[in-house]
Enzyme design. Structure first.
Site, PDB file in Angstrom:
ATOM      1  N   HIS A 101     101.042  47.662 -79.793  1.00  0.00           N
ATOM      2  CA  HIS A 101     101.703  47.235 -78.512  1.00  0.00           C
ATOM      3  C   HIS A 101     102.679  48.062 -78.008  1.00  0.00           C
ATOM      4  O   HIS A 101     103.009  47.950 -76.595  1.00  0.00           O
ATOM      5  CB  HIS A 101     102.254  45.742 -79.026  1.00  0.00           C
ATOM      6  CG  HIS A 101     101.206  44.489 -79.345  1.00  0.00           C
ATOM      7  ND1 HIS A 101     100.800  44.522 -80.482  1.00  0.00           N
ATOM      8  CD2 HIS A 101     100.662  43.673 -78.382  1.00  0.00           C
ATOM      9  CE1 HIS A 101      99.981  43.554 -80.272  1.00  0.00           C
ATOM     10  NE2 HIS A 101      99.974  43.030 -79.304  1.00  0.00           N
ATOM     11  N   ASP A 126      91.077  47.035 -76.201  1.00  0.00           N
ATOM     12  CA  ASP A 126      92.233  45.921 -76.477  1.00  0.00           C
ATOM     13  C   ASP A 126      92.950  45.797 -75.109  1.00  0.00           C
ATOM     14  O   ASP A 126      92.580  46.952 -74.324  1.00  0.00           O
ATOM     15  CB  ASP A 126      92.886  46.305 -77.595  1.00  0.00           C
ATOM     16  CG  ASP A 126      93.821  45.115 -78.169  1.00  0.00           C
ATOM     17  OD1 ASP A 126      94.078  44.273 -77.612  1.00  0.00           O
ATOM     18  OD2 ASP A 126      94.248  45.378 -79.275  1.00  0.00           O
TER      19      ASP A 126
END
Length: 445
Positions: free
Chosen positions: A289, A361
């Site tokens: 992330h 993703d």
């Protein structure tokens, strides 16, 4: 009092460049919390400080003039950043019909504003939407259901295929629509049960998720997680991946068995599954992330362990496959798997013979977004990725789509790959709500 004034002045000197930096980067996903009201507050505070400094005569000294100029910068920099965003947005919305129809189906976007996402849907600039907790917060399930139905109505009116509508309902700590949907335990809680009980309970969890998601008009779940549970605790900078709590088990056989049963339950309600996060993030200790991450394990070892659940569930279902932003160094040390042709085409398509939907993703994650995101977008499309996900900060769609648009106009996109991907998406498109209610949405192999 004089001491306090000096402290205040020092704080103003220190804060000015920080605020200016924040203003110049107002569109960055890390500053999402400052959007709208936060931006207005920052501008108002800057102007008030300038007024106070002028009224107190700070403009009479050279240092005072410099401080005033520094506090004039945030509104100017924020205006420039906003103008840049609006110009890029205009460029995307002005894309021709042919460009929109060619590129739009490959993008799935999260959203906060219904009118804005409805426009993207009507123009064919997106192929799917992602709904999460902010789409349901303070609202009823009926309101979200009506909103999704309205988007699909707009698609039909524009003679466009139905949107793929995705959510993130893994169970456990990741259940972004719970409440109001049922909060289901993590699949990891089943790992200690007898094999028969694992199958029964996992399929039950899948049926619960599938039934409730389908009831809202959601036809794709971004679950289950097939990464192997890491044997040791990840580093303290792992704020969001938290794979130790989300992964099912350390044994790939157990993971494959539980995941297969869960997917059967999910598909029984007409909701597709998404297996994630290939090539696996259980072995890496970095949170993608925010940071780049390498997976240094040899391919032979991964084939015998981490990848077994992926291959098993893919062979028994109509699941999509999510590719994460981990760099598989033994195959392609120069780019993350999510935009690596050697990984997507070389392993997934050619070696595994998988011809279903492959998606990235979230491209807003730091492992991609904080680097050359335009290069990653072009490489992902050319690698044979079918869906590019822009989830956390939907406003970044305009930047990311502009990357694809520029790539197309400069002849950098592989048209053969685009046509093959379009065919896969067509085979996998949910045709209508009746089909979604009666069978699998068709993210077929």
């Amino acid at each position: 009092m004089q001491f306090l004034r000096r402290i205040g002045l020092i704080l103003l000197w220190l804060a000015a460049p920080v605020v200016a930096f924040g203003a110049a980067n107002k569109n960055d996903p890390y500053l999402l919390v400052l959007r709208s009201v936060g931006n207005i507050a920052l501008v108002v505070i800057s102007i008030m400080i300038v007024i106070v400094l002028i009224r107190r005569g700070r403009w009479r000294s050279m240092a005072g003039k410099l401080l005033i100029i520094l506090w004039c910068l945030p509104p100017l920099l924020m205006s420039a950043a906003h103008l840049k965003f609006e110009l890029r947005k205009h460029e995307v919305l002005a894309a021709g019909t042919a460009e929109a129809r060619q590129l739009g189906p490959h993008f799935m976007v999260g959203y906060s504003s219904f009118p804005k996402v409805a426009r993207l849907a009507e123009q064919g600039l997106i192929g799917g939407v992602y709904v999460t907790r902010h789409n349901i917060r303070g609202r009823t399930a009926d309101a979200l259901r009506a909103e999704i139905a309205a988007l699909q109505d707009k698609r039909r009116a524009a003679s466009l295929p139905p949107l793929i509508v995705a959510a993130d309902q893994e169970g456990g700590i990741v259940g972004h629509l719970s409440p109001p949907l049922t909060k289901v335990p993590a699949l990891a809680t089943l790992a200690g049960l007898a094999p028969d009980d694992q199958q029964v309970k996992a399929e039950e969890f899948g049926r619960i998720h599938g039934r409730e998601l389908a009831g809202l008009g959601i036809n794709l779940n971004l679950a289950p997680v097939l990464d192997l549970k890491p044997p040791v605790r990840r580093n303290r900078l792992d704020f969001h991946t938290l794979i130790g709590q989300r992964a099912i088990a350390t044994d790939p056989v157990v993971v494959g068995a539980i995941a297969s049963a869960y997917v059967r339950g999910l598909e029984a309600s007409g909701v597709g599954a998404t297996l994630k996060h290939f090539p696996g993030i259980g072995r890496v200790r970095t949170d993608t992330h925010h940071f780049s991450a390498n997976l240094d394990t040899p391919v032979r070892e991964l084939e015998a362990t981490d990848w077994l659940p992926f291959r098993e569930v893919l062979s028994q279902s109509h699941s999509a496959l999510m590719v994460g932003h981990v760099t598989l160094t033994a195959v392609d040390p120069d780019r993350a798997a999510s935009h690596s042709k050697a990984v997507v085409e070389g392993i997934i398509r050619d070696k595994w013979k998988y011809q279903g939907v492959v998606m990235t993703d979230d491209l807003v994650m730091g492992a991609i977004y904080q680097h050359d995101v335009c290069k990653a977008v072009v490489e992902a499309i050319n690698a044979g990725v079918d869906l590019l996900l822009v989830a956390y900060d939907g406003a970044q769609f305009y930047r990311i789509f502009a990357c694809a648009l520029d790539g197309s106009r400069q002849g950098k996109l592989d048209t053969v790959m685009l046509r093959a991907s379009a065919a896969r998406l067509e085979r996998g498109s949910p045709k209508d709500q009746a089909r979604a209610a009666s069978g699998v949405v068709g993210l077929a192999r």
